[in-house]
Design a protein around this motif. Sequence first.
Motif, PDB file in Angstrom:
ATOM      1  N   GLU A  20       0.834  -1.201   0.000  1.00 23.59           N
ATOM      2  CA  GLU A  20       0.000   0.000   0.000  1.00 23.59           C
ATOM      3  C   GLU A  20       0.874   1.259   0.000  1.00 23.59           C
ATOM      4  N   ILE A  21       2.000   1.190   0.725  1.00 29.40           N
ATOM      5  CA  ILE A  21       2.931   2.322   0.753  1.00 29.40           C
ATOM      6  C   ILE A  21       3.491   2.573  -0.644  1.00 29.40           C
ATOM      7  N   TYR A  22       3.900   1.509  -1.322  1.00 34.73           N
ATOM      8  CA  TYR A  22       4.448   1.644  -2.669  1.00 34.73           C
ATOM      9  C   TYR A  22       3.400   2.198  -3.637  1.00 34.73           C
ATOM     10  N   ALA A  23       2.155   1.750  -3.482  1.00 36.21           N
ATOM     11  CA  ALA A  23       1.090   2.234  -4.368  1.00 36.21           C
ATOM     12  C   ALA A  23       0.849   3.728  -4.166  1.00 36.21           C
ATOM     13  N   ASP A  24       0.797   4.156  -2.890  1.00 40.34           N
ATOM     14  CA  ASP A  24       0.588   5.577  -2.602  1.00 40.34           C
ATOM     15  C   ASP A  24       1.756   6.418  -3.113  1.00 40.34           C
ATOM     16  N   THR A  25       2.968   5.903  -2.959  1.00 37.11           N
ATOM     17  CA  THR A  25       4.152   6.616  -3.427  1.00 37.11           C
ATOM     18  C   THR A  25       4.061   6.892  -4.927  1.00 37.11           C
ATOM     19  N   THR A  26       3.689   5.883  -5.684  1.00 33.66           N
ATOM     20  CA  THR A  26       3.594   6.033  -7.135  1.00 33.66           C
ATOM     21  C   THR A  26       2.494   7.013  -7.526  1.00 33.66           C
ATOM     22  N   PHE A  77       3.712  10.582  -6.709  1.00 28.88           N
ATOM     23  CA  PHE A  77       4.759  10.938  -7.666  1.00 28.88           C
ATOM     24  C   PHE A  77       4.127  11.350  -8.999  1.00 28.88           C
ATOM     25  N   THR A  78       3.156  10.576  -9.452  1.00 24.36           N
ATOM     26  CA  THR A  78       2.505  10.863 -10.727  1.00 24.36           C
ATOM     27  C   THR A  78       1.771  12.197 -10.692  1.00 24.36           C
ATOM     28  N   ILE A  79       1.118  12.492  -9.579  1.00 23.82           N
ATOM     29  CA  ILE A  79       0.392  13.760  -9.457  1.00 23.82           C
ATOM     30  C   ILE A  79       1.337  14.941  -9.612  1.00 23.82           C
ATOM     31  N   PHE A  80       2.421  14.928  -8.831  1.00 23.89           N
ATOM     32  CA  PHE A  80       3.367  16.040  -8.892  1.00 23.89           C
ATOM     33  C   PHE A  80       4.057  16.092 -10.256  1.00 23.89           C
ATOM     34  N   ASN A 113      10.722  11.801 -19.454  1.00 25.88           N
ATOM     35  CA  ASN A 113      11.304  11.799 -18.110  1.00 25.88           C
ATOM     36  C   ASN A 113      10.279  11.435 -17.041  1.00 25.88           C
ATOM     37  N   LEU A 114       9.031  11.855 -17.246  1.00 22.00           N
ATOM     38  CA  LEU A 114       7.978  11.459 -16.313  1.00 22.00           C
ATOM     39  C   LEU A 114       7.754   9.951 -16.370  1.00 22.00           C
ATOM     40  N   CYS A 115       7.766   9.387 -17.563  1.00 18.33           N
ATOM     41  CA  CYS A 115       7.598   7.929 -17.714  1.00 18.33           C
ATOM     42  C   CYS A 115       8.723   7.171 -17.016  1.00 18.33           C
ATOM     43  N   ILE A 116       9.944   7.641 -17.158  1.00 22.20           N
ATOM     44  CA  ILE A 116      11.055   6.933 -16.524  1.00 22.20           C
ATOM     45  C   ILE A 116      11.000   7.107 -15.010  1.00 22.20           C
ATOM     46  N   GLY A 117      10.445   8.211 -14.551  1.00 26.53           N
ATOM     47  CA  GLY A 117      10.255   8.379 -13.110  1.00 26.53           C
ATOM     48  C   GLY A 117       9.235   7.396 -12.560  1.00 26.53           C
ATOM     49  N   ILE A 118       8.138   7.211 -13.280  1.00 32.26           N
ATOM     50  CA  ILE A 118       7.139   6.213 -12.877  1.00 32.26           C
ATOM     51  C   ILE A 118       7.755   4.823 -12.934  1.00 32.26           C
ATOM     52  N   TYR A 123      -4.809  11.478 -14.121  1.00 32.83           N
ATOM     53  CA  TYR A 123      -3.874  12.600 -14.034  1.00 32.83           C
ATOM     54  C   TYR A 123      -2.958  12.659 -15.253  1.00 32.83           C
ATOM     55  N   LEU A 124      -2.431  11.507 -15.653  1.00 37.75           N
ATOM     56  CA  LEU A 124      -1.568  11.475 -16.838  1.00 37.75           C
ATOM     57  C   LEU A 124      -2.336  11.897 -18.086  1.00 37.75           C
TER      58      LEU A 124
END
Length: 491
Positions: free
Chosen positions: A302-308, A311-314, A353-358, A437-438
């Motif tokens: 759940e932590i990993y899911a929230d992190t992603t 990250f995507t929002i910002f 760069n956003l894709c590689i961040g995700i 968001y994307l």
Amino acid sequence: MGALKKLFKHTFIYGLATVLPRLLSLVLTRLYTDKLPTDDYGIYASLFVYLISGNVLLSYGMETAFFRFMNKSERKSEVQSTALTSIFITSGLFLIVSYLFKDNIASFLEFELEFILYGILILFFDALCVIPFAWLRNQEMPLKYSFIKIATVVVNLGLNLFFFLVLPLLVDNNSSSVFNALVFENKVHYIFISNVLASLFGLLLILPLYIRIRLRFDFYLWKKMIRYAFPVLIAGVAFSINEGFDKLMLKYLLPENIAEETVGVYAACYKLGAFMSLFVTAFKLGVEPFFFSNANKKNSKEIYADTTLYFTIFGAFIFLFVVVYIDIFKTILISNSAYWEALWIVPFILLANLCIGIYHNLSVWYKITDRTRFGAYISVFGALVTLVLNFVLIPIITYKGSAIATLIAYGSMMLLSFYFGQKHHPIPYNLKKIGSYLGVSILFVFLSFYVFDRNLIIGTVFVLVFLTLIYKLENRELKKMMKSISAKKFK
């Protein structure tokens, strides 16, 4: 949410170590594009691609292996000293061998010998800092890490300003000046001399950690670390191809009379994508040790899911914001209009760069389950996409083909990591929100940049609408997070 608060706290501090130096680097982009013709800037950009690949080869995945074994092994002192000794020995061997064959390297890569010597020294000094910096991150000492990183880049900035702006004043109309020995007709020398001295300065600052960690070697432990690190190395090499080989392929595939100039304008506008890479890099620095330290918690998925999600929002907001105000950023960072020719690539590079961040967020599954070979497979696939598409598209649409290839490569890596991750270590990502968001940010960017021709008023409306969407959907959770973060002081 407590784990996320800690992550964002460290990401903020690491962000200072990343964003401030990179902002100074953007100042240098303005300086270089003002002082260098487009073809000389192309030489600088091309050689730095080799430095990126060299950094990957000289660290050979040991940094990631360091994090993994520090968090799963009880022999922590042996892990850190073995990793440090390994990098120390291989860096020394690299320095000796590359110096002996420096003429051959210069001839093969088609660069001046002096540039090759600069590159060898930069790679050597930077490699010696890899494990000490990893140690600081693992010990959760982001302030010290940030201080050294920022100090190093300030030195680099100061030296560049001296060489490009002050030195000409010191030698002007004074043939007897002692500073004449520092004058080069090709000003690209100044860039690399500044980098050599800055890298040496950073090594001197971090050198006391060699005494603290110690040079000791456990061969049995090293073999296990190398087995873990090797797929990371392959992935890193492939990533360096994705990151920089578009510039090399432009250089070698285009006619000689326009190649360096094309690389120059492409590389300069590519720098405008740095706003996203700043965010991605800062986040990655904080998230890698965070992923490993939370791997054994019951709610880790759940932590990993929230992190992603966050990250995507910002990241989606940064993507939209930079594109909408790109005409402002271009005049600030690249005042020489000769470089604006390649501005078309910026939305593609930002989204890539956003894709590689995700992708970095999604890659947690193979790192914590010791399936790093999947990282190698995915990265190699991305590298092949990069090479093939550049080879096909560059002769047809030049640098536009490189930008399209970069986006497709990073996007495919992101999708492949998600697919294999859900098969081997499923994580409950909120795909509906992430996709929304994307999708909205991509739509607004397309309309703002390509349909309404970067109209500032319409673009600002898009930004406000997107912020409203974030507020409506995430208001409660973001308030909780920011309130909790502000209630604590950074250590």
